[in-house]
Design an enzyme around this catalytic site. Structure first.
Site, mmCIF file in Angstrom:
data_model
loop_
_atom_site.group_PDB
_atom_site.id
_atom_site.type_symbol
_atom_site.label_atom_id
_atom_site.label_comp_id
_atom_site.label_asym_id
_atom_site.label_seq_id
_atom_site.Cartn_x
_atom_site.Cartn_y
_atom_site.Cartn_z
ATOM 1 C CD GLU A 289 93.119 13.982 -0.524
ATOM 2 O OE1 GLU A 289 93.925 13.743 0.401
ATOM 3 O OE2 GLU A 289 91.894 13.743 -0.447
ATOM 4 N NE ARG A 339 87.143 11.209 -3.763
ATOM 5 C CZ ARG A 339 87.321 11.739 -2.565
ATOM 6 N NH1 ARG A 339 86.777 12.909 -2.277
ATOM 7 N NH2 ARG A 339 88.053 11.129 -1.657
ATOM 8 C CG ASP A 368 88.595 9.077 1.364
ATOM 9 O OD1 ASP A 368 89.344 8.233 1.870
ATOM 10 O OD2 ASP A 368 88.733 10.300 1.517
ATOM 11 C CD GLU A 390 95.715 3.395 1.841
ATOM 12 O OE1 GLU A 390 96.714 3.494 1.102
ATOM 13 O OE2 GLU A 390 95.051 4.384 2.203
ATOM 14 C CD GLU A 396 89.401 10.453 7.107
ATOM 15 O OE1 GLU A 396 90.269 9.653 6.717
ATOM 16 O OE2 GLU A 396 89.183 11.545 6.547
HETATM 17 O O1 GCW Z 1 90.485 10.092 3.513
HETATM 18 C C1 GCW Z 1 91.386 11.085 3.152
HETATM 19 C C2 GCW Z 1 91.777 11.733 4.431
HETATM 20 C C3 GCW Z 1 93.107 12.450 4.357
HETATM 21 C C4 GCW Z 1 94.149 11.488 3.808
HETATM 22 C C5 GCW Z 1 93.706 11.015 2.428
HETATM 23 C C6 GCW Z 1 94.652 9.967 1.862
HETATM 24 C C7 GCW Z 1 96.445 11.362 4.390
HETATM 25 O O2 GCW Z 1 90.747 12.610 4.814
HETATM 26 O O3 GCW Z 1 93.426 12.889 5.635
HETATM 27 O O4 GCW Z 1 95.422 12.048 3.756
HETATM 28 O O5 GCW Z 1 92.443 10.405 2.509
HETATM 29 O O6 GCW Z 1 94.327 8.793 1.962
HETATM 30 O O7 GCW Z 1 95.681 10.305 1.316
#
Ligand code: GCW
Length: 693
Positions: A289, A339, A368, A390, A396
């Site tokens: 990212e 992904r 995610d 993790e 979120e």
């Molecule tokens: O889920 C996403 C989040 C980001 C986060 C990223 C990550 C810290 O939207 O905000 O960045 O994962 O885990 O690196």
């Protein structure tokens, strides 16, 4: 006596014939036998002679080594809970607890172990001083039980002080600086120890300019936090910028194979350990990212991670290298890029190349932190690499601490998942390093849900997630419902007019809270995203529904709904081939439309709306039914909470009441958008004729 045993004693109320101070300072043996002056002894095995009662009650345990003899990092995995009898070490963070001849005894090899033992007594309450208890040995399954704070020192223009933080500002940082008053950080250390957490990362994995300086110019701030947390057995880690040598003007390149770069990291790391001798290590989000990484220099993730590991190794530190690497600039028209495949494709070719103080930190699911994902196949695919899993304690994608969503049942499913089938080890064994011929474990990591909110977590009930994270990291096979009851008992006893774990004389509070929270994650799943397809949230902040919000974006998070059906074909036969990343039996189970578990159906398959699930319902009817049911469940929980007025203190009661109003509003919005979307796409009416806007 306190000094002698390195612990403390609770003196019995002296009887009329007892000299109040008798035996208090007499040393080993005294005061420990029946009729002695103590009913509680907390003792370090390493601190000299022990009172007789500890010797008898705890016979069979070997004394620990002198402090400092144990390995600083590395596997130390034994039985999670055993009983005395063998010639067994209690272990660095372990403790033994017993009640014998009217004396409650806690014995540990280290101060931290003793502290954990003390918190065990707090959990037991009066029971700890009741009937005799045979010696029980407790030690954590995972050596590393870490919370990552996604806290920024500077307020970030988009993400604010805490990225994905829903509990106010950072407890460490405020407006570009370390907070003046660190009293709360110390209290946080105590809270973490009570949960069993032993490491924190004090800044966001997205490391911006100011935060890059924590490694050097602002190291004193990190050391100040470490000082506050140290008494509670919590070590501090730092998220670092892979390009720090360049960003801080030390070298012209950040190439991991460059000699100057290696020397830079070695020197900087040595200075970190001068300031913080028990520093835990670095956390790195690289080539992910937009964060810098080794790819810019034609190097791979093993080169990058080993560079930092080499610098940390002389001091016993570790690198947590995140596996969250994927193409976030994907073309949505390109159906071949998936992904879900990315982490496995990037990292499995590197298995065996990481130094042994590198821990690969893998998100529990392949995408995610969605409310429903399969377990990441990476966890089972790196036998020669230390792996940490993790979890996202901050909510979120699960209601952002405005919705009640007790996450432990989901985590417990992840930890209990057996990638090689029922006879093989589970995820919990992998992270504990408890797999035959496998690497040492990397532990469990959670993204923190804590901020400067008076309740720590914004939603008062979200504290249960923090607690459960620590308890599961300590003992992954714990029952999430039992952890919930434990948390309720510890959090609300006074409010209920009771002082035990029943939550009040008639248990009403405990019963109601249990009912509200136990399946709240299931409820959340019902009113949000169906059958594992994922996303459908508002882009950017990720709160509330937006079914097509991510459908034509570069993020690789699609559901492919059309007039005929929905879901992502990830099969080997006709799809992206992701199912092939699992070992059997799961590679076969997920590949098969007939055998794929319903809750993950749309993660693995694209099916027509009329496809019949195992319970006999069609996919479209399942979508309608679960969305109506989820909202009804929220409404019931809301009313149940309202009835608790008077049993819970007014302030948290009012806070949760307001949050329930928002949760209900948002759940109705989810229900109506998702149902309307699929009614319009499919044209299939609800079999029960309910109103869909
Ligand atoms: O889920 C996403 C989040 C980001 C986060 C990223 C990550 C810290 O939207 O905000 O960045 O994962 O885990 O690196």
């Amino acid at each position: 006596a306190c000094a002698r045993y390195g612990g403390s004693v609770r003196r019995r109320a002296a009887g009329p014939d007892e000299a109040p101070e008798a035996g208090a300072d007499d040393g080993a043996g005294d005061g420990a036998d029946e009729g002695g002056p103590y009913d509680l002894v907390l003792a370090l095995t390493t601190a000299g002679p022990l009172p007789a009662v500890t010797e008898t009650a705890l016979a069979g345990f070997r004394r620990g080594p002198a402090p400092g003899d144990g390995p600083a990092v590395g596997p130390d995995i034994g039985p999670v809970i055993g009983t005395a009898g063998g010639d067994e070490r209690i272990g660095d963070e372990g403790y033994v607890v017993a009640r014998h001849e009217g004396v409650t005894v806690v014995l540990a090899d280290s101060a931290t172990g003793l502290l954990y033992g003390l918190f065990h007594l707090v959990r037991l309450g009066e029971e700890a001083f009741g009937a005799a208890r045979p010696a029980e040995h407790h030690r954590p399954a995972a050596r590393l039980r870490m919370l990552d704070h996604w806290d920024n020192v500077d307020v970030h223009p988009v993400m604010g002080q805490v990225e994905r933080g829903y509990a106010g500002g950072s407890i460490f940082w405020r407006d570009g600086a370390l907070r003046d008053d660190l009293t709360r950080v110390r209290a946080y250390g105590r809270l973490l120890a009570a949960c069993g957490v032993n490491a924190v990362t004090v800044n966001n994995v997205n490391v911006h300019a100011t935060e890059t300086l924590l490694l050097t110019d602002r190291l004193r701030d990190v050391a100040a936090i470490a000082d506050r947390l140290r008494p509670y057995g919590v070590r501090v880690h730092l998220s670092v910028n892979f390009a720090a040598p360049v960003a801080l003007g030390g070298t012209a390149t950040a190439d991991p194979l460059d000699e100057d770069v290696r020397a830079w990291w070695a020197a900087v790391t040595a200075r970190v350990y001068e300031a913080i001798p028990d520093f835990g290590g670095y956390v790195v989000k690289a080539d992910s990212e937009g964060q810098p990484g080794p790819h810019a220099y034609g190097r791979d993730h093993a080169d990058g991670a080993n560079l930092l590991a080499e610098a940390l190794a002389p001091f016993g530190g570790v690198v947590h290298w995140r596996a969250f690497v994927y193409n976030h600039r994907q073309d949505w028209r390109d159906r071949s890029t998936d992904r879900a495949r990315a982490a496995y494709d990037h990292f499995t070719p590197l298995d065996g190349r990481f130094r042994d103080n590198v821990i690969l930190q893998v998100k529990h699911g392949p995408i995610d932190f969605q409310v429903r994902e399969p377990v990441s196949p990476v966890i089972a695919a790196m036998p020669r690499t230390r792996v940490a899993v993790e979890l996202q304690v901050t909510q979120e994608y699960t209601g952002q601490q405005r919705h009640v969503c007790y996450l432990a049942p989901m985590w417990s499913e992840v930890l209990g998942f057996r990638p090689w089938g029922p006879a093989g080890p589970g995820v919990a064994h992998v992270v504990a390093g408890d797999v035959a011929d496998g690497a040492a474990g990397g532990g469990l990591v959670g993204v923190s849900n804590v901020g400067d909110d008076p309740y720590w977590t914004g939603h008062p009930l979200a504290q249960a997630n923090l607690y459960a994270f620590g308890r599961l990291a300590w003992a992954p096979s714990s029952d999430p419902a039992a952890i919930l009851d434990e948390w309720i008992g510890l959090t609300f006893p006074a409010a209920a007019g009771g002082n035990d774990a029943t939550g009040g004389d008639d248990g009403r509070l405990r019963e109601a809270l249990h009912e509200i929270m136990d399946d709240s994650c299931g409820t959340y799943e019902r009113y949000t995203v169906p059958l594992g397809v994922g996303f459908m949230v508002r882009p950017g902040h990720h709160y509330g529904p937006d079914v097509d919000g991510y459908e034509y974006t570069p993020w690789g998070t699609y559901h492919f709904a059309d007039r005929d059906g929905v879901g992502v074909d990830r099969t080997r036969a006709t799809g992206t081939g992701f199912t092939g990343q699992y070992p059997p039996p799961w590679s076969e189970v997920y590949e098969s439309l007939a055998r794929c578990p319903d809750e993950l159906l749309l993660f693995f398959h694209h099916v027509p709306y009329g496809h019949v699930l195992h319970d006999g319902t069609t996919v479209i009817q399942h979508i309608y039914d679960t969305h109506f049911a989820g909202v009804e469940e929220v409404e019931r929980a809301r009313l149940r909470w309202a009835e608790l007025a008077g049993l819970v203190p007014d302030a948290p009661h009012a806070r949760v009441r307001e949050l329930f109003a928002e949760q209900l509003r948002c759940a109705e919005e989810w229900r109506d958008q998702v149902n309307a979307y699929f009614l319009r796409k499919s044209g299939v009416p609800d079999a029960r004729g309910r109103r869909i806007p």
